[in-house]
Enzyme design. Structure first.
Site, PDB file in Angstrom:
ATOM      1  N   ALA A 144       0.852  -1.197   0.000  1.00  7.16           N
ATOM      2  CA  ALA A 144       0.000   0.000   0.000  1.00  7.16           C
ATOM      3  C   ALA A 144       0.883   1.241   0.000  1.00  7.16           C
ATOM      4  O   ALA A 144       0.729   2.129   0.833  1.00  7.16           O
ATOM      5  CB  ALA A 144      -0.909  -0.029   1.220  1.00  7.16           C
ATOM      6  N   PRO A 185      14.229  -2.050  -2.989  1.00 10.05           N
ATOM      7  CA  PRO A 185      15.392  -1.157  -2.917  1.00 10.05           C
ATOM      8  C   PRO A 185      16.677  -1.846  -3.360  1.00 10.05           C
ATOM      9  O   PRO A 185      16.704  -3.074  -3.504  1.00 10.05           O
ATOM     10  CB  PRO A 185      15.459  -0.810  -1.420  1.00 10.05           C
ATOM     11  CG  PRO A 185      14.814  -1.967  -0.736  1.00 10.05           C
ATOM     12  CD  PRO A 185      13.788  -2.512  -1.665  1.00 10.05           C
ATOM     13  N   THR A 231       8.880  -1.910  -9.829  1.00 12.83           N
ATOM     14  CA  THR A 231       9.990  -1.902 -10.782  1.00 12.83           C
ATOM     15  C   THR A 231      10.922  -3.036 -10.406  1.00 12.83           C
ATOM     16  O   THR A 231      11.376  -3.116  -9.274  1.00 12.83           O
ATOM     17  CB  THR A 231      10.783  -0.596 -10.682  1.00 12.83           C
ATOM     18  OG1 THR A 231       9.860   0.463 -10.776  1.00 12.83           O
ATOM     19  CG2 THR A 231      11.806  -0.491 -11.777  1.00 12.83           C
ATOM     20  N   CYS A 288      13.034   5.523  -8.051  1.00 13.31           N
ATOM     21  CA  CYS A 288      13.233   4.679  -9.245  1.00 13.31           C
ATOM     22  C   CYS A 288      14.527   4.913 -10.028  1.00 13.31           C
ATOM     23  O   CYS A 288      15.198   3.952 -10.390  1.00 13.31           O
ATOM     24  CB  CYS A 288      12.065   4.880 -10.202  1.00 13.31           C
ATOM     25  SG  CYS A 288      10.599   4.009  -9.657  1.00 13.31           S
TER      26      CYS A 288
HETATM   27  C1  UDX Z   1       9.895   8.513 -12.449  1.00 10.21           C
HETATM   28  C2  UDX Z   1       9.368   8.347 -13.888  1.00 10.21           C
HETATM   29  O1  UDX Z   1       9.112   9.650 -14.441  1.00 10.21           O
HETATM   30  C3  UDX Z   1       8.100   7.503 -13.885  1.00 10.21           C
HETATM   31  O2  UDX Z   1       7.670   7.260 -15.221  1.00 10.21           O
HETATM   32  C4  UDX Z   1       8.401   6.167 -13.192  1.00 10.21           C
HETATM   33  O3  UDX Z   1       7.229   5.366 -13.133  1.00 10.21           O
HETATM   34  C5  UDX Z   1       8.939   6.389 -11.796  1.00 10.21           C
HETATM   35  O4  UDX Z   1      10.101   7.232 -11.854  1.00 10.21           O
HETATM   36  P1  UDX Z   1       9.290  10.062 -10.380  1.00 10.21           P
HETATM   37  O5  UDX Z   1      10.595   9.595  -9.838  1.00 10.21           O
HETATM   38  O6  UDX Z   1       8.085   9.963  -9.518  1.00 10.21           O
HETATM   39  O7  UDX Z   1       8.937   9.255 -11.719  1.00 10.21           O
HETATM   40  O8  UDX Z   1       9.408  11.613 -10.814  1.00 10.21           O
HETATM   41  P2  UDX Z   1      10.022  12.379 -12.074  1.00 10.21           P
HETATM   42  O9  UDX Z   1       9.059  13.432 -12.453  1.00 10.21           O
HETATM   43  O10 UDX Z   1      10.453  11.477 -13.138  1.00 10.21           O
HETATM   44  O11 UDX Z   1      11.277  13.124 -11.441  1.00 10.21           O
HETATM   45  C6  UDX Z   1      12.423  12.413 -11.001  1.00 10.21           C
HETATM   46  C7  UDX Z   1      13.499  13.374 -10.561  1.00 10.21           C
HETATM   47  O12 UDX Z   1      14.048  14.087 -11.658  1.00 10.21           O
HETATM   48  C8  UDX Z   1      13.028  14.452  -9.572  1.00 10.21           C
HETATM   49  O13 UDX Z   1      13.997  14.608  -8.559  1.00 10.21           O
HETATM   50  C9  UDX Z   1      12.907  15.694 -10.418  1.00 10.21           C
HETATM   51  O14 UDX Z   1      13.045  16.889  -9.695  1.00 10.21           O
HETATM   52  C10 UDX Z   1      14.056  15.485 -11.398  1.00 10.21           C
HETATM   53  N1  UDX Z   1      13.887  16.216 -12.664  1.00 10.21           N
HETATM   54  C11 UDX Z   1      12.866  15.916 -13.504  1.00 10.21           C
HETATM   55  C12 UDX Z   1      14.814  17.203 -13.005  1.00 10.21           C
HETATM   56  O15 UDX Z   1      15.757  17.482 -12.255  1.00 10.21           O
HETATM   57  N2  UDX Z   1      14.661  17.839 -14.203  1.00 10.21           N
HETATM   58  C13 UDX Z   1      13.652  17.562 -15.075  1.00 10.21           C
HETATM   59  O16 UDX Z   1      13.601  18.194 -16.152  1.00 10.21           O
HETATM   60  C14 UDX Z   1      12.720  16.569 -14.713  1.00 10.21           C
HETATM   61  P1  ADP Z   2       6.519   1.917  -3.908  1.00  9.17           P
HETATM   62  O1  ADP Z   2       7.023   3.309  -4.135  1.00  9.17           O
HETATM   63  O2  ADP Z   2       7.110   0.918  -4.865  1.00  9.17           O
HETATM   64  O3  ADP Z   2       5.021   1.822  -3.826  1.00  9.17           O
HETATM   65  P2  ADP Z   2       6.654   1.782  -0.989  1.00  9.17           P
HETATM   66  O4  ADP Z   2       7.834   1.511  -0.112  1.00  9.17           O
HETATM   67  O5  ADP Z   2       5.972   3.107  -0.922  1.00  9.17           O
HETATM   68  O6  ADP Z   2       7.126   1.442  -2.483  1.00  9.17           O
HETATM   69  O7  ADP Z   2       5.528   0.663  -0.686  1.00  9.17           O
HETATM   70  C1  ADP Z   2       5.759  -0.694  -0.641  1.00  9.17           C
HETATM   71  C2  ADP Z   2       4.890  -1.301   0.467  1.00  9.17           C
HETATM   72  O8  ADP Z   2       4.958  -2.734   0.363  1.00  9.17           O
HETATM   73  C3  ADP Z   2       5.313  -0.961   1.894  1.00  9.17           C
HETATM   74  O9  ADP Z   2       4.244  -0.292   2.562  1.00  9.17           O
HETATM   75  C4  ADP Z   2       5.632  -2.342   2.546  1.00  9.17           C
HETATM   76  O10 ADP Z   2       5.216  -2.432   3.896  1.00  9.17           O
HETATM   77  C5  ADP Z   2       4.803  -3.292   1.672  1.00  9.17           C
HETATM   78  N1  ADP Z   2       5.269  -4.675   1.698  1.00  9.17           N
HETATM   79  C6  ADP Z   2       6.530  -5.133   1.523  1.00  9.17           C
HETATM   80  N2  ADP Z   2       6.566  -6.485   1.567  1.00  9.17           N
HETATM   81  C7  ADP Z   2       5.291  -6.912   1.794  1.00  9.17           C
HETATM   82  C8  ADP Z   2       4.680  -8.207   1.938  1.00  9.17           C
HETATM   83  N3  ADP Z   2       5.384  -9.319   1.843  1.00  9.17           N
HETATM   84  N4  ADP Z   2       3.339  -8.268   2.154  1.00  9.17           N
HETATM   85  C9  ADP Z   2       2.620  -7.119   2.237  1.00  9.17           C
HETATM   86  N5  ADP Z   2       3.138  -5.874   2.094  1.00  9.17           N
HETATM   87  C10 ADP Z   2       4.451  -5.754   1.879  1.00  9.17           C
END
Ligand code: UDX
Ligand code: ADP
Length: 475
Positions: free
Chosen positions: A11, A94, A133, A280
């Site tokens: 969640a 991670p 991912t 990511c």
């Molecule tokens: C990213 C991907 O965009 C998304 O498709 C994937 O599913 C998860 O990873 P996210 O990490 O949530 O998404 O945010 P994003 O908008 O991609 O920004 C990532 C980082 O790049 C941020 O720290 C942002 O500030 C930075 N960024 C982004 C820049 O420094 N410059 C830019 O022009 C765009």
């Molecule tokens: P993401 O950004 O990929 O959604 P998060 O760390 O925000 O990652 O969320 C992942 C969630 O998955 C955490 O809240 C964690 O407690 C939960 N989780 C990890 N392993 C299990 C498991 N085996 N069963 C249920 N929940 C889990």
């Protein structure tokens, strides 16, 4: 097979928003989001929608509308798995901290635990969807755990069968709800057409047909890693050019605009800044590096590794230049840090450039007053591994030494009193409209503004006494 009951394991930032959108768009499907973290589930069930564990514009409205109708949050993992005909795995992956592949490969222990839970509790035929991912060929790990369950179940004459699909998430935090409702594409990887159709049918409730593309499992997994690596690569590229701009008298905003107008390049992801953060980008690139090394592709792995090195360098470069501009020492100097989240409109701080930059400034002896509209004091404490002070300005602090300490800014205006510098790290909208003339009067002279997000118009500074640095501005 028509899906009637979904269970999402995890969640978090992916599972929560994705399931809220599916529940909203598919009222005929019961959606259960489960997590082992009870505190997190309790927050998802909180009456106060401001207390949801994930801040995402538009999310609380969806939760308000669907929660208790066809969207439920619970920690009864086994029970919800056994009722589901489709299970999404959205758990954290991670980078490994120890063992083989430490520092590069993803730690799959949570994914493996999920696969084992699914193997234990599922009934009948279940479609398992990888949402997190993941490194390429993770589906193979999930498949092999599940196939053991099928074999042992057959021995008991019951039937427990599985399909595994990859359906990577492309949402970006801060715009997650809009990204989910209007995706550029939905990618489904798998080897069973019937299972792929079952998942496609869910998306077809709101996504046009032509945007739903199907591939084999491995292409889908690799496409997700590569999409993130390409985006991150653009940011490192533009950040590298920002340093050249500062050295040569060019302006990164003008350069970005000029190159972005080339339709082959396009204007997005060309904003220079303090370096990319988020859960990511770094993790996915390091996965590519690990994969390339594993297959003996040394040049390929060095290429991608340099994207991460440049990102680390950009963060370090910013803290170094702050020290230099403030006469080579930050001891007992007060710096107001505006923004701690890795980008605006999220409360997520994972891999936020603010963490490394603030740590380096604290090491240099600065006193930081940190402001962020959504990040909690508890989270900053965890990220900096340092407890905050209770005070927010130097005037109240005559009995304590402030060297290398930090405090949360509760009253932003008061925070500027006696500050030596202001550092903008996250592009929150409310930082666009600060009254710099007024702030200038509160700060100690000579005072500085370091704008790593190009938020402030230098024109606004012509009538203040604050020195101004912004990323990539060599003019
Ligand atoms: C990213 C991907 O965009 C998304 O498709 C994937 O599913 C998860 O990873 P996210 O990490 O949530 O998404 O945010 P994003 O908008 O991609 O920004 C990532 C980082 O790049 C941020 O720290 C942002 O500030 C930075 N960024 C982004 C820049 O420094 N410059 C830019 O022009 C765009
Ligand atoms: P993401 O950004 O990929 O959604 P998060 O760390 O925000 O990652 O969320 C992942 C969630 O998955 C955490 O809240 C964690 O407690 C939960 N989780 C990890 N392993 C299990 C498991 N085996 N069963 C249920 N929940 C889990």
């Amino acid at each position: 097979m028509q899906v009637k009951n979904i269970c999402c394991i995890g969640a978090g930032y992916v599972g929560g928003p994705t399931m809220a959108v599916i529940a909203n768009k598919c009222p005929h499907i019961e959606v259960n989001v489960v997590d082992v973290n009870r505190e997190r589930i309790e927050k998802w069930n909180s009456d106060n929608l401001n207390e949801l564990p994930v801040f995402e514009p538009g999310l609380s409205n969806l939760v308000k509308k669907c929660r208790g109708v066809n969207l439920n949050f619970s920690y009864s993992v086994g029970e919800k798995i056994s009722n589901a005909d489709m299970i999404f795995i959205s758990v954290n992956t991670p980078t490994k901290k120890k063992g083989i592949g430490a520092g590069k490969a993803s730690d799959l222990k949570w994914v493996e635990a999920c696969a084992r839970e699914v193997a234990t509790y599922s009934k009948g035929h279940t479609i398992v969807v990888e949402k997190s991912t993941l490194p390429v060929r993770t589906a193979e790990v999930i498949k092999s755990i599940l196939s053991e369950a099928t074999i042992s179940d057959l021995k008991n004459n019951a039937t427990k069968t599985f399909d595994v699909l990859s359906n990577p998430e492309f949402l970006a935090e801060g715009t997650a709800i809009n990204d989910l409702i209007n995706p550029d594409r939905v990618l489904i990887g798998g080897d069973n057409g019937i299972a792929i159709d079952s998942l496609s049918e869910i998306y077809k409730n709101w996504v046009p047909n032509h945007k739903i593309i199907t591939t084999n499992l491995w292409s889908s997994e690799l496409a997700k890693l590569t999409a993130n690596a390409f985006l991150a690569q653009r940011i490192s590229s533009i950040n590298s050019v920002s340093a050249i701009c500062e050295a040569t008298g060019a302006d990164i905003r003008e350069v970005s605009k000029a190159i972005g107008l080339d339709s082959r390049i396009g204007p997005k992801f060309l904003n220079a800044g303090p370096g990319f953060g988020g859960s990511c980008f770094k993790k996915d690139i390091l996965n590519l590096v690990y994969l390339s090394d594993f297959f003996g592709l040394k040049e390929v792995s060095s290429f991608w590794e340099s994207v991460v090195s440049l990102n680390n360098w950009q963060q370090h470069r910013i803290s170094k230049l702050i020290v230099k501009k403030l006469f080579g020492t930050l001891t007992n100097k007060k710096i107001v840090v505006l923004g701690f989240a890795f980008k605006a409109n999220t409360n997520d701080t994972r891999e936020s450039p603010a963490i490394n930059i603030c740590k380096e400034l604290l090491e240099e002896g600065a006193f930081l007053v940190i402001h962020d509209p959504k990040v909690s004091i508890k989270q900053i404490n965890i990220d900096l591994n340092l407890k905050p002070l209770e005070i927010s300005n130097r005037l109240e602090s005559n009995t304590q030494t402030l060297e290398g300490k930090w405090s949360k800014a509760f009253d932003l205006e008061k925070s500027f009193i006696d500050a030596d510098a202001v550092l903008i790290l996250t592009e929150w909208d409310n930082y666009k409209h600060l009254d710099w003339k007024k702030i200038s009067k509160l700060m100690r002279k000579p005072s500085w503004l370091f704008d790593t997000r190009s938020m402030i118009d230098p024109e606004e500074f012509s009538n203040t006494k604050i020195n101004f640095w912004r990323v990539g501005d060599g003019t």
